[in-house]
Design an enzyme around this catalytic site. Structure first.
Site, mmCIF file in Angstrom:
data_model
loop_
_atom_site.group_PDB
_atom_site.id
_atom_site.type_symbol
_atom_site.label_atom_id
_atom_site.label_comp_id
_atom_site.label_asym_id
_atom_site.label_seq_id
_atom_site.Cartn_x
_atom_site.Cartn_y
_atom_site.Cartn_z
ATOM 1 N N GLY A 8 32.852 53.321 5.924
ATOM 2 C CA GLY A 8 32.712 51.908 5.597
ATOM 3 C C GLY A 8 33.806 51.027 6.162
ATOM 4 N N ARG B 186 19.590 56.721 51.399
ATOM 5 C CA ARG B 186 18.192 56.448 51.068
ATOM 6 C C ARG B 186 17.636 55.327 51.952
ATOM 7 N NH1 ARG B 186 13.728 58.370 48.025
ATOM 8 N NH2 ARG B 186 12.586 56.579 47.155
ATOM 9 N N GLN C 77 20.149 51.422 38.787
ATOM 10 C CA GLN C 77 19.192 50.556 39.471
ATOM 11 C C GLN C 77 19.129 50.874 40.959
ATOM 12 O OE1 GLN C 77 17.426 48.581 37.550
ATOM 13 N NE2 GLN C 77 16.145 47.744 39.165
ATOM 14 N N GLU D 31 38.352 52.343 19.804
ATOM 15 C CA GLU D 31 39.663 51.675 19.901
ATOM 16 C C GLU D 31 39.547 50.154 19.905
ATOM 17 O OE1 GLU D 31 43.028 53.094 21.891
ATOM 18 O OE2 GLU D 31 42.213 55.095 22.218
#
Length: 421
Positions: A164, A306, A374, A401
């Site tokens: 909590g 690619r 992407q 952190e």
């Protein structure tokens, strides 16, 4: 093994805390001391950086995907990092450590994170647990708990977050009741990195029962050994990313801690816990930069291999501009953590710069990981390629952190405060 660590310490101990350079700029003759700002690393820093880089490329990357798949704690890699002197870098020389500054550890952290942020987080969690002792511990405490970490590859953890109470550190419920020469601790902690592997914890607990007591006086920091009766370690959590790091909940039930294990004094815990972040947030930012750099490198290499519509991806303006934006962000994030590290190494309060570095680097790590996926297209969504792991690993940088939102609260407070004063 201990002798090997000490040899590493002797080689690396002479690291300078001044000057650095971006990893993509050519070396230039070093400026004379006091001649002004410089991006150049010392030769020793370059050697240290090269050691971490070689370790990440040759030993971490080849096994990172398997550790991610199994969630196994990377014990062999951690032992190897310890042997190379890449762990426990903040421990003072007087206790067998390197006594390095924050910029030095940032150089290491960026390289390790490039290989795998799960491995890097396990190592960085050790630093997070140690820093409270470095800034708030006495000689006997430091010798006992820090000194032995230079003799064998032990782990520790920063034990503050609760189910909590995450960002709201002042809301923690774990209680420490003094009885004679001991404190009786009861409570529950959550999301503790290295929780199941640590030999000891830095623990923050409420020692003042008055709910109206200010945080600056209500909490005390303790060193708690993991094998103390009443310490109950929970199951390893299966997280979205950084899966090889060990994250657990820990229950403290009537845990007896001697008064000798109190850091600084009763009521000083909150200041120690918060002061730790000024030293640890720059390396966290450096880890995010390491991941971002990996995302950029993977995306660029893929774009140069690619082909679509008869030409390389990188030859399409849309992709080339995307890569340009990625490059800008990673370089600026690197500068931000370097500024934050330089400030604290120079003896100045760096809260403002540390939060800027942590927030910005975390954000761009997530942006670049998404952009890399992407660029890879459908392949980027598949586990056979490295970028989907980067995307999963990146998210936690905006959470642990100090969340991205908490960093902005700190930055706004510091910024506006300058104008009010």
């Amino acid at each position: 093994m201990a002798a090997m660590f000490r040899r590493s310490c002797r080689v690396l101990r002479s690291l300078s805390h001044f000057g650095w350079r971006s990893q993509h700029t050519k070396a230039v003759p070093q400026c004379e001391p006091g001649s002004g700002f410089s991006f150049e690393l010392t030769e020793q820093q370059k050697e240290f950086q090269a050691t971490a880089r070689k370790f990440a490329r040759e030993e971490i990357i080849p096994v990172a995907a398997e550790y991610d798949r199994t969630g196994e704690y990377p014990v062999p890699l951690l032992k190897r990092a310890w042997e190379l002197g890449l762990m426990n870098t903040h421990i003072p020389e007087s206790f067998g450590g390197l006594g390095l500054g924050i910029i030095d550890s940032c150089l290491i952290t960026e390289e390790l994170a490039y290989g795998c942020t799960g491995v890097q987080t396990a190592i960085e969690a050790n630093t997070l647990g140690q820093v409270p002792l470095i800034i708030g511990g006495n000689y006997q405490q430091q010798k006992k708990y820090l000194g032995r970490m230079t003799e064998e590859p032990l782990m520790c953890a920063y034990c503050v977050t609760e189910p909590g109470a995450g960002s709201d550190v002042a809301g923690i419920k774990t209680k420490a009741e003094k009885k004679g020469d001991e404190y009786i601790i009861n409570g529950q902690k959550m999301w503790i990195t290295n929780g199941g592997k640590a030999n000891w914890y830095f623990l923050l607990a409420r020692s003042d029962p008055d709910p109206k007591a200010p945080a600056s006086k209500a909490f005390t920091g303790f060193i708690v050994e993991a094998d103390t009766p009443g310490v109950q370690i929970g199951r390893k959590e299966i997280n979205m990313g950084q899966r090889c790091s060990d994250t657990r909940g820990i229950v403290f039930e009537d845990v007896r801690v001697p008064k000798e294990n109190v850091l600084t004094g009763e009521g000083a815990g909150f200041k120690i816990a918060m002061g730790t972040f000024d030293k640890t947030r720059p390396p966290v930012a450096a880890g995010a930069v390491g991941l971002a750099q990996r995302a950029l490198d993977e995306a660029t290499k893929y774009a140069l291999e690619r082909k679509t519509f008869g030409k390389l991806l990188a030859e399409h303006q849309g992709i080339s501009f995307l890569l340009a934006d990625m490059a800008m962000k990673v370089e600026l994030a690197r500068l931000s953590y370097q500024r934050a590290a330089w400030e604290i190494d120079s003896g100045r309060r760096n809260t403002y710069y540390a939060s800027i570095a942590k927030a910005y680097a975390a954000d761009i790590a997530n942006q670049l990981a998404t952009d890399a996926v992407q660029v890879f297209g459908g392949n980027g969504f598949n586990t056979e390629y490295p970028v989907e792991k980067l995307m999963r690993d990146a998210k936690i940088y905006q959470i642990y952190e100090g969340t991205a939102q908490i960093q902005r609260i700190i930055i706004a407070r510091e910024h506006i405060g300058r104008y009010k004063n």
